[in-house]
Design a protein around this motif. Structure first.
Motif, mmCIF file in Angstrom:
data_model
loop_
_atom_site.group_PDB
_atom_site.id
_atom_site.type_symbol
_atom_site.label_atom_id
_atom_site.label_comp_id
_atom_site.label_asym_id
_atom_site.label_seq_id
_atom_site.Cartn_x
_atom_site.Cartn_y
_atom_site.Cartn_z
ATOM 1 N N ASN B 21 0.828 -1.220 0.000
ATOM 2 C CA ASN B 21 0.000 0.000 0.000
ATOM 3 C C ASN B 21 0.858 1.264 0.000
ATOM 4 O O ASN B 21 0.382 2.336 -0.352
ATOM 5 C CB ASN B 21 -0.914 0.037 1.238
ATOM 6 C CG ASN B 21 -2.020 -0.974 1.122
ATOM 7 O OD1 ASN B 21 -2.566 -1.186 0.048
ATOM 8 N ND2 ASN B 21 -2.328 -1.638 2.228
ATOM 9 N N ARG B 22 2.089 1.121 0.419
ATOM 10 C CA ARG B 22 2.982 2.286 0.420
ATOM 11 C C ARG B 22 3.758 2.408 -0.894
ATOM 12 O O ARG B 22 4.479 3.370 -1.088
ATOM 13 C CB ARG B 22 3.979 2.202 1.586
ATOM 14 C CG ARG B 22 3.333 2.301 2.941
ATOM 15 C CD ARG B 22 4.362 2.598 4.042
ATOM 16 N NE ARG B 22 3.701 2.751 5.319
ATOM 17 C CZ ARG B 22 3.589 1.790 6.234
ATOM 18 N NH1 ARG B 22 4.137 0.616 6.021
ATOM 19 N NH2 ARG B 22 2.951 2.016 7.365
ATOM 20 N N TRP B 23 3.669 1.427 -1.730
ATOM 21 C CA TRP B 23 4.369 1.499 -3.014
ATOM 22 C C TRP B 23 3.674 2.500 -3.941
ATOM 23 O O TRP B 23 2.471 2.771 -3.767
ATOM 24 C CB TRP B 23 4.370 0.134 -3.704
ATOM 25 C CG TRP B 23 5.099 -0.955 -2.947
ATOM 26 C CD1 TRP B 23 5.702 -0.846 -1.713
ATOM 27 C CD2 TRP B 23 5.273 -2.303 -3.360
ATOM 28 N NE1 TRP B 23 6.238 -2.049 -1.348
ATOM 29 C CE2 TRP B 23 6.002 -2.961 -2.333
ATOM 30 C CE3 TRP B 23 4.904 -3.025 -4.481
ATOM 31 C CZ2 TRP B 23 6.357 -4.297 -2.417
ATOM 32 C CZ3 TRP B 23 5.261 -4.368 -4.569
ATOM 33 C CH2 TRP B 23 5.979 -4.991 -3.547
ATOM 34 N N PRO B 24 4.396 3.002 -4.937
ATOM 35 C CA PRO B 24 3.728 3.909 -5.878
ATOM 36 C C PRO B 24 2.532 3.214 -6.524
ATOM 37 O O PRO B 24 2.623 2.051 -6.918
ATOM 38 C CB PRO B 24 4.822 4.190 -6.924
ATOM 39 C CG PRO B 24 6.098 3.905 -6.225
ATOM 40 C CD PRO B 24 5.818 2.830 -5.244
ATOM 41 N N GLU B 25 1.454 3.930 -6.620
ATOM 42 C CA GLU B 25 0.207 3.356 -7.117
ATOM 43 C C GLU B 25 0.384 2.763 -8.511
ATOM 44 O O GLU B 25 -0.164 1.712 -8.828
ATOM 45 C CB GLU B 25 -0.862 4.447 -7.130
ATOM 46 C CG GLU B 25 -2.251 3.894 -7.036
ATOM 47 C CD GLU B 25 -3.297 4.989 -7.036
ATOM 48 O OE1 GLU B 25 -2.956 6.148 -6.772
ATOM 49 O OE2 GLU B 25 -4.453 4.656 -7.327
ATOM 50 N N SER B 26 1.195 3.442 -9.307
ATOM 51 C CA SER B 26 1.356 3.008 -10.697
ATOM 52 C C SER B 26 2.088 1.667 -10.816
ATOM 53 O O SER B 26 2.030 1.026 -11.861
ATOM 54 C CB SER B 26 2.114 4.076 -11.480
ATOM 55 O OG SER B 26 3.356 4.312 -10.860
ATOM 56 N N GLU B 27 2.780 1.262 -9.751
ATOM 57 C CA GLU B 27 3.566 0.024 -9.825
ATOM 58 C C GLU B 27 3.053 -1.057 -8.872
ATOM 59 O O GLU B 27 3.570 -2.175 -8.871
ATOM 60 C CB GLU B 27 5.033 0.323 -9.494
ATOM 61 C CG GLU B 27 5.695 1.240 -10.508
ATOM 62 C CD GLU B 27 7.122 1.555 -10.124
ATOM 63 O OE1 GLU B 27 8.039 1.038 -10.774
ATOM 64 O OE2 GLU B 27 7.326 2.320 -9.167
ATOM 65 N N ARG B 28 2.077 -0.676 -8.084
ATOM 66 C CA ARG B 28 1.617 -1.581 -7.014
ATOM 67 C C ARG B 28 1.123 -2.918 -7.553
ATOM 68 O O ARG B 28 1.574 -3.984 -7.138
ATOM 69 C CB ARG B 28 0.505 -0.888 -6.238
ATOM 70 C CG ARG B 28 0.187 -1.531 -4.913
ATOM 71 C CD ARG B 28 -0.806 -0.689 -4.157
ATOM 72 N NE ARG B 28 -0.284 0.651 -3.895
ATOM 73 C CZ ARG B 28 -1.037 1.741 -3.779
ATOM 74 N NH1 ARG B 28 -2.348 1.650 -3.919
ATOM 75 N NH2 ARG B 28 -0.487 2.912 -3.531
ATOM 76 N N GLN B 29 0.242 -2.836 -8.496
ATOM 77 C CA GLN B 29 -0.387 -4.044 -9.012
ATOM 78 C C GLN B 29 0.637 -4.964 -9.676
ATOM 79 O O GLN B 29 0.660 -6.174 -9.442
ATOM 80 C CB GLN B 29 -1.459 -3.649 -10.017
ATOM 81 C CG GLN B 29 -2.665 -4.541 -9.973
ATOM 82 C CD GLN B 29 -3.682 -4.134 -11.017
ATOM 83 O OE1 GLN B 29 -3.707 -2.982 -11.453
ATOM 84 N NE2 GLN B 29 -4.503 -5.078 -11.436
ATOM 85 N N ALA B 30 1.494 -4.351 -10.470
ATOM 86 C CA ALA B 30 2.511 -5.141 -11.178
ATOM 87 C C ALA B 30 3.470 -5.780 -10.177
ATOM 88 O O ALA B 30 3.884 -6.941 -10.342
ATOM 89 C CB ALA B 30 3.269 -4.243 -12.152
ATOM 90 N N GLY B 31 3.826 -5.047 -9.144
ATOM 91 C CA GLY B 31 4.732 -5.566 -8.120
ATOM 92 C C GLY B 31 4.117 -6.733 -7.378
ATOM 93 O O GLY B 31 4.768 -7.769 -7.158
ATOM 94 N N GLN B 32 2.851 -6.584 -7.019
ATOM 95 C CA GLN B 32 2.155 -7.670 -6.310
ATOM 96 C C GLN B 32 2.065 -8.911 -7.196
ATOM 97 O O GLN B 32 2.283 -10.037 -6.737
ATOM 98 C CB GLN B 32 0.737 -7.216 -5.919
ATOM 99 C CG GLN B 32 0.709 -6.235 -4.768
ATOM 100 C CD GLN B 32 -0.656 -5.579 -4.594
ATOM 101 O OE1 GLN B 32 -1.438 -5.472 -5.542
ATOM 102 N NE2 GLN B 32 -0.941 -5.110 -3.398
ATOM 103 N N ALA B 33 1.770 -8.674 -8.464
ATOM 104 C CA ALA B 33 1.645 -9.805 -9.404
ATOM 105 C C ALA B 33 2.987 -10.513 -9.552
ATOM 106 O O ALA B 33 3.052 -11.753 -9.568
ATOM 107 C CB ALA B 33 1.156 -9.285 -10.759
#
Lengths: 213, 160
Positions: B21-33
């Motif tokens: 949740n603290r990661w940049p929003e633009s990269e959050r989803q890709a990072g989680q995936a």
């Protein structure tokens, strides 16, 4: 006062001046209050504090680790906002960003003064001597843990501490936090990474103990 | 979704910690995936990094300051503001000040006009010139004081 200027006490001509001129195209959520504030409306000042005082005080507390100092900083921030409201030029930075910038610079000033007055003193320095160990045993476990972490934070360079405060305790977006610090997002990320690395190193020896308590 | 790889995931964890949740929003989803995809990948150091970062997050969380009641502080600041004039000389208006600003200015104008008329008779043109000078000095002083506020630019470079 406008979005491209911050409020600090002094300026070092040796250091390159950053001019992060960034036009914020969204509407400032405080715009309505600012109009009234500029007219000297006390209710607008109260409204502005309702929105931002707790956040500013909390950020100052995490920077300085002291309730009274944090309140002094918060008071100074809002008095400056009050005083300079007629000069505010909308459309560049958000007003809340400006408030945080003022708080940040006041905290830096305060930390520097503290260093000048007590150059060899680190607040709540953890001492591993037997006497200190005895004292520590008398404390509640969670207090020991907090003390060590507060010390580790206090030992961080001020900008790293500010980055941790904005990311971890204020939970601001990268863009907002970088704006407040008047640096780019990559530079903010780099500060955060260095801060966390320093904290890890400082707390490494106490990791298991800290997690148990 | 942005392009994600092991290096970037490690950078994100190193900077922002384990909580995405603290990661940049633009990269959050890709990072989680990316993390989900490499869950069982022993070579992916990111898992260990994530566990370490979680420990630090937990530690930092123990000194998180809950937002406390600020009503007393707010009252203190309101009181201090009452004694502080705004730039441009506007003084604080409270709810009791029901007279709008233009009306106040108008009444001030009438007071000022009366004063000028009564004093003007006694002093004459020479004093008027002196008044011009003092007005110019006041304006210069205000300008200097405003500049000192505005010159408070960032003092720091990126590195520390």
């Amino acid at each position: 006062m406008n979005g491209t200027h911050s409020a600090s006490g002094s300026h070092d001509p040796q250091t390159p001046v950053k001019t992060p001129v960034k036009v914020i195209d969204r509407v400032d959520p405080d715009a309505d209050i600012l109009l009234e504030l500029a007219r000297g409306n006390a209710a607008a000042l109260a409204q502005l504090m309702d929105r931002h005082l707790a956040a500013i005080k909390s950020a100052a507390w995490h920077m300085l680790g002291d309730e009274m100092m944090a309140e002094d900083i918060a008071q100074e921030v809002f008095l400056r906002a009050w005083k300079q409201a007629p000069n505010w030029q909308p459309g560049q930075a958000k007003f809340s960003t400006w408030l945080h910038r003022v708080a940040k610079n006041l905290c830096y000033d305060r930390l520097r003064k503290k260093k000048e007055i007590y150059p060899d003193t680190v607040p709540d320095m953890v001492d591993d001597s037997p006497q200190a160990a005895q004292t520590l045993e008398m404390r509640q476990n969670h207090n020991v843990q907090k003390s060590r972490i507060e010390t580790a934070l206090a030992e961080l360079p001020e900008r790293q501490r500010m980055a941790i405060t904005l990311c971890h305790y204020r939970e601001l977006s990268q863009i907002e936090a970088a704006d407040i610090m008047e640096i780019g997002v990559r530079a903010y990320e780099s500060l955060l990474a260095r801060a966390r690395k320093n904290l890890r190193e400082q707390l490494q020896n106490h990791k298991s103990e800290l997690l148990e308590s | 979704m942005s392009q994600m790889n092991q290096i970037r995931v490690q950078e994100l964890i190193n900077a922002y910690g384990a909580d995405s949740n603290r990661w940049p929003e633009s990269e959050r989803q890709a990072g989680q995936a990316w993390l989900a995809e490499h869950e069982m990948d022993a070579k992916a150091d990111a898992r260990k990094l994530l566990a370490d970062a979680e420990v630090l997050d937990q530690m930092l969380g123990t000194i998180s300051r809950p937002i406390s009641d600020t009503s007393l502080l707010q009252a203190r600041i309101m009181k201090a503001a009452q004694g502080t004039a705004q730039d441009g000389g506007v003084s604080i208006q409270t709810a009791n000040d029901s007279v709008p600003m233009p009306a106040k200015l108008a009444s001030w104008k009438s007071v000022a006009a009366t004063l000028i008329l009564t004093t003007g008779i006694g002093f004459g043109i020479g004093q008027a010139a002196a008044a011009d000078t003092s007005y110019a000095s006041a304006e210069a002083l205000l300008s200097i004081s405003m500049q000192s506020d505005y010159d408070e630019v960032d003092l720091y470079g990126d590195g520390q």
